[in-house]
Each structure stands twice: as C-alpha cells, then as structure tokens.
Design a protein around this motif. Structure first.
Motif, PDB file in Angstrom:
ATOM      1  N   PHE A   1     -35.028   7.467  15.467  1.00 44.61           N
ATOM      2  CA  PHE A   1     -35.478   7.705  14.096  1.00 44.61           C
ATOM      3  C   PHE A   1     -34.919   9.015  13.566  1.00 44.61           C
ATOM      4  CE2 PHE A   1     -38.830   4.504  14.933  1.00 44.61           C
ATOM      5  CZ  PHE A   1     -38.712   3.780  13.760  1.00 44.61           C
ATOM      6  N   TRP A   2     -34.819  10.020  14.426  1.00 46.66           N
ATOM      7  CA  TRP A   2     -34.241  11.292  13.997  1.00 46.66           C
ATOM      8  C   TRP A   2     -32.764  11.110  13.624  1.00 46.66           C
ATOM      9  CZ3 TRP A   2     -30.407  14.708  15.587  1.00 46.66           C
ATOM     10  CH2 TRP A   2     -30.482  15.998  15.053  1.00 46.66           C
ATOM     11  N   SER A   3     -32.043  10.315  14.383  1.00 44.97           N
ATOM     12  CA  SER A   3     -30.632  10.062  14.083  1.00 44.97           C
ATOM     13  C   SER A   3     -30.473   9.284  12.779  1.00 44.97           C
ATOM     14  CB  SER A   3     -29.974   9.296  15.236  1.00 44.97           C
ATOM     15  OG  SER A   3     -30.009  10.047  16.433  1.00 44.97           O
ATOM     16  N   ILE A   4     -31.351   8.294  12.558  1.00 46.08           N
ATOM     17  CA  ILE A   4     -31.274   7.532  11.307  1.00 46.08           C
ATOM     18  C   ILE A   4     -31.574   8.428  10.111  1.00 46.08           C
ATOM     19  CG2 ILE A   4     -32.279   5.619  10.008  1.00 46.08           C
ATOM     20  CD1 ILE A   4     -32.771   4.206  12.660  1.00 46.08           C
ATOM     21  N   GLY A   5     -32.576   9.308  10.259  1.00 47.48           N
ATOM     22  CA  GLY A   5     -32.864  10.243   9.178  1.00 47.48           C
ATOM     23  C   GLY A   5     -31.704  11.173   8.891  1.00 47.48           C
ATOM     24  N   LEU A   6     -31.010  11.596   9.949  1.00 46.02           N
ATOM     25  CA  LEU A   6     -29.843  12.452   9.758  1.00 46.02           C
ATOM     26  C   LEU A   6     -28.707  11.685   9.093  1.00 46.02           C
ATOM     27  CD1 LEU A   6     -29.086  15.393  10.386  1.00 46.02           C
ATOM     28  CD2 LEU A   6     -28.061  14.594  12.515  1.00 46.02           C
ATOM     29  N   ARG A   7     -28.566  10.403   9.430  1.00 46.85           N
ATOM     30  CA  ARG A   7     -27.553   9.572   8.767  1.00 46.85           C
ATOM     31  C   ARG A   7     -27.843   9.438   7.274  1.00 46.85           C
ATOM     32  NH1 ARG A   7     -23.162   8.568  12.234  1.00 46.85           N
ATOM     33  NH2 ARG A   7     -24.049   9.451  14.120  1.00 46.85           N
ATOM     34  N   ALA A   8     -29.116   9.374   6.916  1.00 41.37           N
ATOM     35  CA  ALA A   8     -29.468   9.295   5.495  1.00 41.37           C
ATOM     36  C   ALA A   8     -29.018  10.548   4.760  1.00 41.37           C
ATOM     37  CB  ALA A   8     -30.976   9.089   5.341  1.00 41.37           C
ATOM     38  N   PHE A   9     -29.123  11.712   5.416  1.00 43.37           N
ATOM     39  CA  PHE A   9     -28.597  12.931   4.815  1.00 43.37           C
ATOM     40  C   PHE A   9     -27.080  12.844   4.659  1.00 43.37           C
ATOM     41  CE2 PHE A   9     -32.656  14.919   6.002  1.00 43.37           C
ATOM     42  CZ  PHE A   9     -32.872  15.730   4.899  1.00 43.37           C
ATOM     43  N   TYR A  10     -26.412  12.294   5.670  1.00 39.51           N
ATOM     44  CA  TYR A  10     -24.961  12.141   5.583  1.00 39.51           C
ATOM     45  C   TYR A  10     -24.564  11.240   4.418  1.00 39.51           C
ATOM     46  CZ  TYR A  10     -24.619  14.217  10.262  1.00 39.51           C
ATOM     47  OH  TYR A  10     -24.692  15.073  11.338  1.00 39.51           O
ATOM     48  N   PHE A  11     -25.304  10.148   4.225  1.00 41.58           N
ATOM     49  CA  PHE A  11     -24.996   9.232   3.137  1.00 41.58           C
ATOM     50  C   PHE A  11     -25.229   9.865   1.768  1.00 41.58           C
ATOM     51  CE2 PHE A  11     -24.636   5.603   5.971  1.00 41.58           C
ATOM     52  CZ  PHE A  11     -23.834   4.728   5.244  1.00 41.58           C
ATOM     53  N   SER A  12     -26.091  10.865   1.710  1.00 44.46           N
ATOM     54  CA  SER A  12     -26.369  11.495   0.418  1.00 44.46           C
ATOM     55  C   SER A  12     -25.199  12.335  -0.090  1.00 44.46           C
ATOM     56  CB  SER A  12     -27.626  12.367   0.524  1.00 44.46           C
ATOM     57  OG  SER A  12     -27.403  13.483   1.366  1.00 44.46           O
ATOM     58  N   PHE A  13     -24.309  12.784   0.805  1.00 49.73           N
ATOM     59  CA  PHE A  13     -23.176  13.603   0.365  1.00 49.73           C
ATOM     60  C   PHE A  13     -22.232  12.829  -0.548  1.00 49.73           C
ATOM     61  CE2 PHE A  13     -24.502  16.286   3.932  1.00 49.73           C
ATOM     62  CZ  PHE A  13     -24.344  17.550   3.384  1.00 49.73           C
ATOM     63  N   PRO A  14     -21.705  11.673  -0.150  1.00 54.42           N
ATOM     64  CA  PRO A  14     -20.846  10.942  -1.093  1.00 54.42           C
ATOM     65  C   PRO A  14     -21.578  10.469  -2.334  1.00 54.42           C
ATOM     66  CG  PRO A  14     -21.269   9.614   0.868  1.00 54.42           C
ATOM     67  CD  PRO A  14     -21.776  10.994   1.160  1.00 54.42           C
ATOM     68  N   LEU A  15     -22.878  10.135  -2.187  1.00 55.89           N
ATOM     69  CA  LEU A  15     -23.629   9.723  -3.376  1.00 55.89           C
ATOM     70  C   LEU A  15     -23.810  10.881  -4.351  1.00 55.89           C
ATOM     71  CD1 LEU A  15     -26.334   7.439  -1.737  1.00 55.89           C
ATOM     72  CD2 LEU A  15     -24.286   6.735  -2.977  1.00 55.89           C
ATOM     73  N   PHE A  16     -23.973  12.092  -3.808  1.00 57.16           N
ATOM     74  CA  PHE A  16     -24.071  13.254  -4.689  1.00 57.16           C
ATOM     75  C   PHE A  16     -22.745  13.507  -5.412  1.00 57.16           C
ATOM     76  CE2 PHE A  16     -23.506  17.848  -5.283  1.00 57.16           C
ATOM     77  CZ  PHE A  16     -24.561  18.110  -6.149  1.00 57.16           C
ATOM     78  N   LEU A  17     -21.649  13.363  -4.700  1.00 57.16           N
ATOM     79  CA  LEU A  17     -20.346  13.556  -5.345  1.00 57.16           C
ATOM     80  C   LEU A  17     -20.036  12.447  -6.349  1.00 57.16           C
ATOM     81  CD1 LEU A  17     -18.132  14.832  -2.390  1.00 57.16           C
ATOM     82  CD2 LEU A  17     -19.132  16.148  -4.255  1.00 57.16           C
TER      83      LEU A  17
END
Length: 237
Positions: free
Chosen positions: A172-188
């Motif tokens: 679950f910690w890894s999935i939550g960290l992946r969600a942060f990773y996915f937010s970078f391209p969405l922010f750009l």
C-alpha cells in the motif's frame, strides 16, 4: 493538426506509456520477483520478520522502532496528500474564469471543461495516495503487535502471517508513492500536453532505473539471506 486536438493524442499516449510500464512491472514482480526491487524487498522483509520473531525478547524493541519509522513515513505522505488535495479543492472552487495571462503559458486545449478534468485527475491521485498510506499505517500498526508475540522458531505459520501483513503494508505504501509519481505528469498537463508527454517518457525511464535490480544486488541479497538462514537453522538444532 489543430492546437486543441493535441491533447487528444499526446495525453492518452503518455498515460498509455506509464500504464504499459506498470503492467510490465506487475508481470515481472509475479514472474521474476528477484529482478525487481519490490520482489527483492519482499523476500528481505520476510527474512527480517523471521529474524525478529526468533527472539522477540531480544529483538522486540528493534522491531517496533523499525516499524514505527515506517509508520512515520506513511503518516508524512498521507498528511502531504490530504493537504495538497485540500489546496487543489480550494483553488478550483475559487477559480471562476480562466486567467488570460496563464492561458498564454499553455499550448493545447484551454477549455474550461478540460481544465476541470486536469485538476480532478490530480486531486484523484492525491486522494488515492492518502487512502493507500492510511491502509499502510493500519497494517504497520497491526504488525507492531504481532512481531513481538512469542512463538516457536520452527513454526512457520505465525511468522508467514506476520510477514504477509508487513508486505501488504509495504505494498500500500508503494501504491501511494506511485500515485504521487502519477501526479507529476498530470500537473505538467496544466501547462499543455507536450510537457505532460515528455514527463511521462522521462518518468518511465526513471522508474525503470528505480524498480529493477542488478546482478550485484541480487547476489548480495542471496549471500546475506543464505548466511542468515543457516545461522537460524543452527540455532534451532
């Protein structure tokens, strides 16, 4: 191709690259776990639980402190995720019209509907990160009690149960960290589909470097785990 149509090409293509990479990662974790950091760490955590529960009176404090550090890391990420979600919600609710100055910085579709989709996608990533980190805290807190329970070293069932719960918390910690990773391209994506597409490509290469292991790392873990297993077997004998 018109400017407003670029989003309909580059955005699905960029997300497709990220999704395809994670499909490959999940397949590799199940089929060849030692070639990935997640699979190798899962085996290491299982061996760590076995070592801690071999002598809970001696290793209990160390085990609880280690799990507490993981709980603090998950708490920090969960707090960050819900804070960013609140900021985005307030920003979207307070924005009524598109800023002309900000529109000049964006190349692509600048309609109000697509802008709402962008912010909603970022908000969804942070909410997923928050929920996953909360579940991670739940499993870590449960393991902190189980790891100090006295058990016989030759009984594998309780140790395997504790190791599974610890690995679920880490998952679950890894999935939550992946969600942060996915937010970078969405922010750009706010600044246009081209930065978003470039970020997806760069992020895939970076994640591949972070998620895969080398032969040196695999051999190092194999030697350390083999030595520890032999030592534990000698203690049993």
């Amino acid at each position: 191709m018109e400017e407003k149509d670029i989003d309909y090409v580059l955005v699905p293509l960029g997300l497709g690259i990220m999704i395809a990479y994670h499909i490959w990662l999940v397949y590799t974790v199940f089929k060849h776990p030692r070639q990935t950091v997640m699979g190798l760490n899962s085996e290491t955590r299982h061996q760590w639980v076995f070592s801690m529960m071999a002598d809970p009176l001696k290793n209990g404090v160390l085990a609880v402190q280690t799990i507490r550090n993981n709980i603090m890391a998950s708490t920090l990420l969960a707090t960050t995720a819900i804070t960013l979600s609140s900021i985005i919600s307030v920003f979207v609710s307070s924005t009524s019209n598109t800023n002309p100055a900000a529109s000049q910085l964006m190349y692509g579709n600048n309609t109000r509907l697509l802008s709402s989709v962008k912010y909603f996608a970022i908000l969804l990533c942070f909410l997923v990160a928050f929920l996953c980190n909360v579940q991670s805290i739940r499993y870590y807190a449960h393991v902190s009690f189980l790891v100090t329970v006295p058990t016989f070293i030759d009984r594998r069932e309780p140790i395997n149960y504790v190791a599974r719960n610890l690995n679920r918390g880490s998952l679950f910690w890894s999935i939550g960290l992946r969600a942060f990773y996915f937010s970078f391209p969405l922010f750009l994506w706010i600044f246009g589909p081209i930065p978003m597409f470039v970020c997806c490509i760069i992020m895939s290469f970076v994640l591949y470097f972070l998620d895969t292991t080398t032969s040196f790392t695999r051999n190092l873990h194999s030697y350390s785990m083999r030595d520890k297993t032999e030592a534990n077997e000698n203690e049993v004998l």
